[in-house]
Write an enzyme that holds these catalytic residues in place. Structure first.
Site, PDB file in Angstrom:
ATOM      1  N   SER A   1       0.865  -1.189   0.000  1.00 48.87           N
ATOM      2  CA  SER A   1       0.000   0.000   0.000  1.00 48.87           C
ATOM      3  C   SER A   1       0.896   1.231   0.000  1.00 48.87           C
ATOM      4  O   SER A   1       2.049   1.157   0.444  1.00 48.87           O
ATOM      5  CB  SER A   1      -0.856   0.010   1.267  1.00 48.87           C
ATOM      6  OG  SER A   1      -1.472   1.264   1.436  1.00 48.87           O
TER       7      SER A   1
ATOM      8  N   TYR B   1      -2.697  -1.229  10.441  1.00 45.64           N
ATOM      9  CA  TYR B   1      -2.588  -1.435   8.985  1.00 45.64           C
ATOM     10  C   TYR B   1      -1.233  -0.921   8.485  1.00 45.64           C
ATOM     11  O   TYR B   1      -0.527  -1.615   7.744  1.00 45.64           O
ATOM     12  CB  TYR B   1      -3.738  -0.691   8.298  1.00 45.64           C
ATOM     13  CG  TYR B   1      -3.822  -0.867   6.793  1.00 45.64           C
ATOM     14  CD1 TYR B   1      -4.303  -2.051   6.249  1.00 45.64           C
ATOM     15  CD2 TYR B   1      -3.450   0.158   5.929  1.00 45.64           C
ATOM     16  CE1 TYR B   1      -4.406  -2.205   4.860  1.00 45.64           C
ATOM     17  CE2 TYR B   1      -3.551   0.009   4.547  1.00 45.64           C
ATOM     18  CZ  TYR B   1      -4.032  -1.172   4.019  1.00 45.64           C
ATOM     19  OH  TYR B   1      -4.136  -1.328   2.652  1.00 45.64           O
TER      20      TYR B   1
HETATM   21  N1  NAD Z   1      -8.392  -0.679  -2.393  1.00 43.08           N
HETATM   22  C1  NAD Z   1      -7.422   0.138  -2.023  1.00 43.08           C
HETATM   23  O1  NAD Z   1      -7.573   1.373  -2.062  1.00 43.08           O
HETATM   24  C2  NAD Z   1      -6.105  -0.409  -1.563  1.00 43.08           C
HETATM   25  C3  NAD Z   1      -5.049   0.485  -1.405  1.00 43.08           C
HETATM   26  C4  NAD Z   1      -3.815   0.013  -0.973  1.00 43.08           C
HETATM   27  C5  NAD Z   1      -3.643  -1.335  -0.736  1.00 43.08           C
HETATM   28  N2  NAD Z   1      -4.678  -2.180  -0.888  1.00 43.08           N
HETATM   29  C6  NAD Z   1      -4.428  -3.606  -0.596  1.00 43.08           C
HETATM   30  O2  NAD Z   1      -4.872  -4.398  -1.667  1.00 43.08           O
HETATM   31  C7  NAD Z   1      -5.196  -5.698  -1.200  1.00 43.08           C
HETATM   32  C8  NAD Z   1      -6.556  -6.099  -1.745  1.00 43.08           C
HETATM   33  O3  NAD Z   1      -7.536  -5.227  -1.221  1.00 43.08           O
HETATM   34  P1  NAD Z   1      -8.868  -4.813  -1.983  1.00 43.08           P
HETATM   35  O4  NAD Z   1      -8.870  -3.350  -2.091  1.00 43.08           O
HETATM   36  O5  NAD Z   1      -9.056  -5.633  -3.200  1.00 43.08           O
HETATM   37  O6  NAD Z   1      -9.936  -5.167  -0.845  1.00 43.08           O
HETATM   38  P2  NAD Z   1     -11.089  -6.255  -0.757  1.00 43.08           P
HETATM   39  O7  NAD Z   1     -11.628  -6.132   0.615  1.00 43.08           O
HETATM   40  O8  NAD Z   1     -11.980  -6.123  -1.924  1.00 43.08           O
HETATM   41  O9  NAD Z   1     -10.295  -7.629  -0.923  1.00 43.08           O
HETATM   42  C9  NAD Z   1      -9.573  -8.242   0.112  1.00 43.08           C
HETATM   43  C10 NAD Z   1      -9.520  -9.723  -0.164  1.00 43.08           C
HETATM   44  O10 NAD Z   1      -8.785 -10.343   0.901  1.00 43.08           O
HETATM   45  C11 NAD Z   1      -9.512 -11.500   1.301  1.00 43.08           C
HETATM   46  N3  NAD Z   1      -9.216 -11.849   2.679  1.00 43.08           N
HETATM   47  C12 NAD Z   1      -9.317 -11.088   3.791  1.00 43.08           C
HETATM   48  N4  NAD Z   1      -8.979 -11.799   4.875  1.00 43.08           N
HETATM   49  C13 NAD Z   1      -8.641 -13.032   4.440  1.00 43.08           C
HETATM   50  C14 NAD Z   1      -8.207 -14.215   5.085  1.00 43.08           C
HETATM   51  N5  NAD Z   1      -8.065 -14.284   6.426  1.00 43.08           N
HETATM   52  N6  NAD Z   1      -7.946 -15.303   4.325  1.00 43.08           N
HETATM   53  C15 NAD Z   1      -8.106 -15.261   2.990  1.00 43.08           C
HETATM   54  N7  NAD Z   1      -8.517 -14.167   2.323  1.00 43.08           N
HETATM   55  C16 NAD Z   1      -8.786 -13.080   3.045  1.00 43.08           C
HETATM   56  C17 NAD Z   1     -10.977 -11.097   1.146  1.00 43.08           C
HETATM   57  O11 NAD Z   1     -11.821 -12.231   1.135  1.00 43.08           O
HETATM   58  C18 NAD Z   1     -10.917 -10.371  -0.188  1.00 43.08           C
HETATM   59  O12 NAD Z   1     -10.969 -11.279  -1.252  1.00 43.08           O
HETATM   60  C19 NAD Z   1      -5.117  -5.627   0.330  1.00 43.08           C
HETATM   61  O13 NAD Z   1      -3.896  -6.176   0.765  1.00 43.08           O
HETATM   62  C20 NAD Z   1      -5.166  -4.137   0.615  1.00 43.08           C
HETATM   63  O14 NAD Z   1      -4.526  -3.801   1.823  1.00 43.08           O
HETATM   64  C21 NAD Z   1      -5.915  -1.758  -1.296  1.00 43.08           C
END
Ligand code: NAD
Length: 257
Positions: A145, A158
């Site tokens: 991130s 986080y």
């Molecule tokens: N969306 C953003 O703005 C953003 C920004 C920076 C980083 N990220 C990172 O990107 C990654 C994906 O996030 P996203 O935005 O797609 O969010 P999201 O909530 O749509 O997806 C998260 C995924 O992680 C899975 N997950 C959570 N806990 C789990 C567990 N214990 N076991 C297995 N799977 C698990 C969920 O089921 C889901 O599929 C994350 O690591 C998040 O920190 C997202």
């Protein structure tokens, strides 16, 4: 279009929605076979996997809670037994929990760190052990991130998890290089996914965020997936131990009037 991942197999944690699903779709387009793990919602994930297979791609879904070491190891071994081999690991699953520092409970802390850090650490270890046993080269891609660098008040757990990813990647780039394994982070900014549903449903917060993004839009999973495809492909073979920021200019947005 040349398919950059033809013949490769990729395992993507949390690949059933958001950024992980965007990466799964892109990897399939690039010719890879893909295994995604999901926490719950078997029926929804099966539909998602059917969608991934629609254009003739190969995809499987395996239930696994990445915060549990045994589940992580099983995700790797079942991927290999169902798809025959494994070349690329995308550590994408992640969670966040808003709380002021003085209110963070042990349960909140464990929830975030057990998925984003401990789960990722031991999932990567299982992948590395597989690569060593089979003497295979491979690629590890972590979805970190902008908060591996940028403060995010009220999300200290986080930020601690994502900051740690920066050092895991730097360390392992050295330790794993002799094994033919590369490791890199992608650091997304604000991407339109379910993790941001509160923000997306709050027009005032959304407007103020967009004012902070020089490119004046949120990112989408495809923006992240295109970097993931590059990092998974042979053309990035000399790239390891670094972070690729995908944030529309958010991180370094500073201007004097
Ligand atoms: N969306 C953003 O703005 C953003 C920004 C920076 C980083 N990220 C990172 O990107 C990654 C994906 O996030 P996203 O935005 O797609 O969010 P999201 O909530 O749509 O997806 C998260 C995924 O992680 C899975 N997950 C959570 N806990 C789990 C567990 N214990 N076991 C297995 N799977 C698990 C969920 O089921 C889901 O599929 C994350 O690591 C998040 O920190 C997202």
């Amino acid at each position: 279009m040349t398919k950059r991942l033809e013949g490769k197999v990729a395992a993507i944690t949390g690949g059933n929605q958001g950024i992980g699903l965007g990466i799964a779709e892109r990897f399939i387009q690039e010719g890879a076979a893909v295994s995604i793990c999901y926490l719950s919602d078997k029926t929804g994930t099966e539909k998602t996997v059917e969608g991934l297979r629609r254009g003739g791609g190969k995809a499987v879904a395996i239930q696994a809670d990445v915060s549990k070491l045994a589940d992580g190891q099983r995700f790797i071994s079942e991927t290999v037994s169902q798809l025959g081999e494994l070349d690329i690991l995308v550590n994408n699953a992640g969670v966040e929990k808003r709380a002021s520092f003085w209110d963070v409970t042990e349960a909140d802390f464990d929830f975030v760190l057990n998925v984003n850090l401990k789960g990722l650490f031991f999932m990567t270890q299982a992948f590395v052990r597989y690569a060593m046993q089979t003497k295979r080269a491979g690629k590890i891609i972590n979805i970190s991130s902008v908060h591996e660098e940028l403060p995010f008040p009220h999300f200290t757990s986080y930020c601690a998890s994502k900051g740690a990813l920066k050092m895991i990647t730097r360390n392992l780039s050295i330790e794993l290089a002799p094994l033919g394994l590369t490791i890199n982070n992608i650091a997304p900014g604000a991407i339109e996914t379910p993790i941001n549903k509160n923000l997306l449903n709050d027009p005032v917060k959304l407007k103020s965020l967009l004012e902070n993004i020089p490119l004046k839009r949120l990112g989408n999973p495809r923006d992240v997936a295109s970097i993931a495809a590059f990092l998974a492909a042979d053309e990035s073979s000399y790239v390891t131990g670094t972070t690729f920021v995908v944030d529309g200019g958010l991180t370094w947005n500073y201007e004097e009037q």
